[in-house]
Write an enzyme that holds these catalytic residues in place. Structure first.
Site, PDB file in Angstrom:
ATOM      1  N   GLN A 110       0.852  -1.188   0.000  1.00  0.00           N
ATOM      2  CA  GLN A 110       0.000   0.000   0.000  1.00  0.00           C
ATOM      3  C   GLN A 110       0.890   1.241   0.000  1.00  0.00           C
ATOM      4  OE1 GLN A 110      -2.307   1.863   3.306  1.00  0.00           O
ATOM      5  NE2 GLN A 110      -4.074   0.991   2.245  1.00  0.00           N
ATOM      6  N   HIS A 178      -3.639   4.318  -1.737  1.00  0.00           N
ATOM      7  CA  HIS A 178      -4.421   4.731  -0.569  1.00  0.00           C
ATOM      8  C   HIS A 178      -5.091   6.077  -0.854  1.00  0.00           C
ATOM      9  CE1 HIS A 178      -5.652   5.601   3.445  1.00  0.00           C
ATOM     10  NE2 HIS A 178      -4.799   4.809   4.070  1.00  0.00           N
ATOM     11  N   HIS A 181      -9.468   7.699   4.344  1.00  0.00           N
ATOM     12  CA  HIS A 181      -9.202   8.027   5.747  1.00  0.00           C
ATOM     13  C   HIS A 181      -8.526   9.369   6.014  1.00  0.00           C
ATOM     14  CE1 HIS A 181      -9.448   3.447   6.638  1.00  0.00           C
ATOM     15  NE2 HIS A 181     -10.632   4.037   6.681  1.00  0.00           N
ATOM     16  N   TYR A 183      -6.173  11.036   4.383  1.00  0.00           N
ATOM     17  CA  TYR A 183      -4.798  11.293   3.972  1.00  0.00           C
ATOM     18  C   TYR A 183      -4.814  12.064   2.647  1.00  0.00           C
ATOM     19  CZ  TYR A 183      -3.726   8.420   7.942  1.00  0.00           C
ATOM     20  OH  TYR A 183      -3.657   7.960   9.226  1.00  0.00           O
TER      21      TYR A 183
END
Length: 400
Positions: A110, A178, A181, A183
């Protein structure tokens, strides 16, 4: 919809093979990305991480996904989280991947950028800017990130590509981008965080642009069959709440489908899997909402990983009933931390070892990381699958 109690995990699709990209899983239980802070102070994997990852891939055909790994030194935004930039970092991950492959399991890296979720003091100390999509601080923080320039945005896309290429060269079977969340990529997606007025902000199309451009560029560089994407439509973690989640994620999925490629998988976090709700009991305005609108639209273009506090019994129910129409994989986080032989235990109906949350983030420590035992039943039948290493060999450091 049937009852969870109706299903015996070992007799369900949870233990049917499934192809992702160029790899075939032997079951549908995944080890998901979990930040654990066991890297050294230069964000290089410590040797103890080889055992940790290999052990969680101890059942052949398990999908093992790396913790979120920085795409540049400027995105190594927290103490002791990993990067995949320097030669030492790449070599550290190469050893981890080799250990997972030795157990005949599959490894995806990831990759992420942290943006305003970074620690401003750490970035300042190392001479990197604290930045995000816009000058919107984290809740309760006095530090205001500066908006990224066009040049920095394009450099970020390039960094995702180059890190994906390094991961593949290190032996990874694929990469997971990713965009969840709160980021960096998710900071561009979120209207309350992204207040730009250029082509990277404002409308849904503009806010989604960075995620889509990253995906397109990485696909072109390493091939779609080696690329996965993680999204968290219902998360409220780190200010990532989205009032327009339905049109936003409908647009994202439609645009991914328009690429007309076969991705390895799509990873989705349910409302119950929001880190803020799980860790700090934050209220999530989307609790109870379903992922079905995404799965209906995705329509088995590739398998979908779902995460959301599953137990063996509810995972069996999910693949057979809740998400029975789709090729679904269930991610276990906390239970996989405390049960390196989780897949074996679920298949054989062996009680799970409880996890100890206070040790999850013990920086550089062996304890709470490699000291959870394998079951005696597993050791008797799979002794060659346990990665041998002592605490001293793994450089486990007790700092508390």
């Amino acid at each position: 919809m049937g009852s969870i109690a109706e299903y015996i995990p070992s007799e369900t699709r949870l233990f049917k093979p499934l192809k992702i990209g160029q790899c075939t899983l032997q079951h549908r239980i995944a080890f998901p990305p979990l930040t654990r802070l066991r890297n050294d102070d230069d964000h290089v994997p410590l040797p103890l991480m080889e055992k940790y990852y290999a052990d969680r891939g101890s059942t052949p055909g398990t999908l093992v996904i790396a913790e979120a790994t920085a795409i540049s030194h400027g995105e190594e935004g927290d103490w002791n989280n990993p990067g995949l930039v320097s030669d030492k970092q790449v070599e550290g991950w190469r050893k981890i991947i080799k250990a997972v492959h030795a157990n005949k399991s599959i490894f995806f890296q990831q990759i992420w950028a942290m943006g305003r979720a970074s620690r401003p003091d750490l970035l300042s100390q190392r001479g990197f800017p604290y930045r995000s999509s816009s000058a919107v601080p984290m809740k309760g923080s006095e530090h205001v990130p500066r908006p990224m320039t066009e040049e920095e945005i394009l450099e970020t896309i390039t960094s995702f590509v180059e890190t994906a290429q390094r991961a593949i060269l290190a032996g990874a079977d694929g990469v997971e981008i990713h965009s969840a969340h709160g980021y960096l990529l998710d900071q561009f997606l979120t209207a309350s965080v992204n207040q730009r007025t250029d082509k990277w902000g404002g409308s849904i199309e503009n806010r989604a642009r960075l995620t889509l451009e990253v995906v397109k560029a990485v696909v072109q560089a390493v091939g779609a069959e080696r690329v996965a994407i993680r999204l968290s439509p219902y998360a409220g973690f780190q200010g990532s709440e989205k009032a327009d989640f339905l049109p936003l994620y409908t647009y994202l999925i439609d645009e991914l489908k328009k690429m007309n490629v076969q991705f390895a998988y799509l990873s989705l976090v349910e409302a119950t899997g929001d880190p803020g709700a799980l860790i700090w009991n934050d209220k999530n305005i989307h609790q109870g909402k379903s992922l079905n609108f995404i799965l209906e639209s995705w329509d088995n273009l590739s398998p979908v990983i779902v995460a959301g506090g599953y137990t063996p019994e509810s995972a069996a129910w999910a693949v057979e009933d809740k998400y029975g129409k789709w090729d679904t994989i269930v991610a276990f986080g906390r239970h996989f931390i405390s049960n390196p032989d989780l897949v074996f235990k679920i298949r054989n109906d062996i009680p799970l070892t409880p996890y100890n949350r206070p040790t999850f983030y013990n920086v550089k420590e062996w304890s709470g990381y490699n000291d959870y035992p394998f079951s005696q039943e597993f050791l008797e039948s799979h002794s060659d699958a346990v990665h041998p290493m002592t605490k001293e060999e793994g450089n486990g450091v007790d700092i508390y």
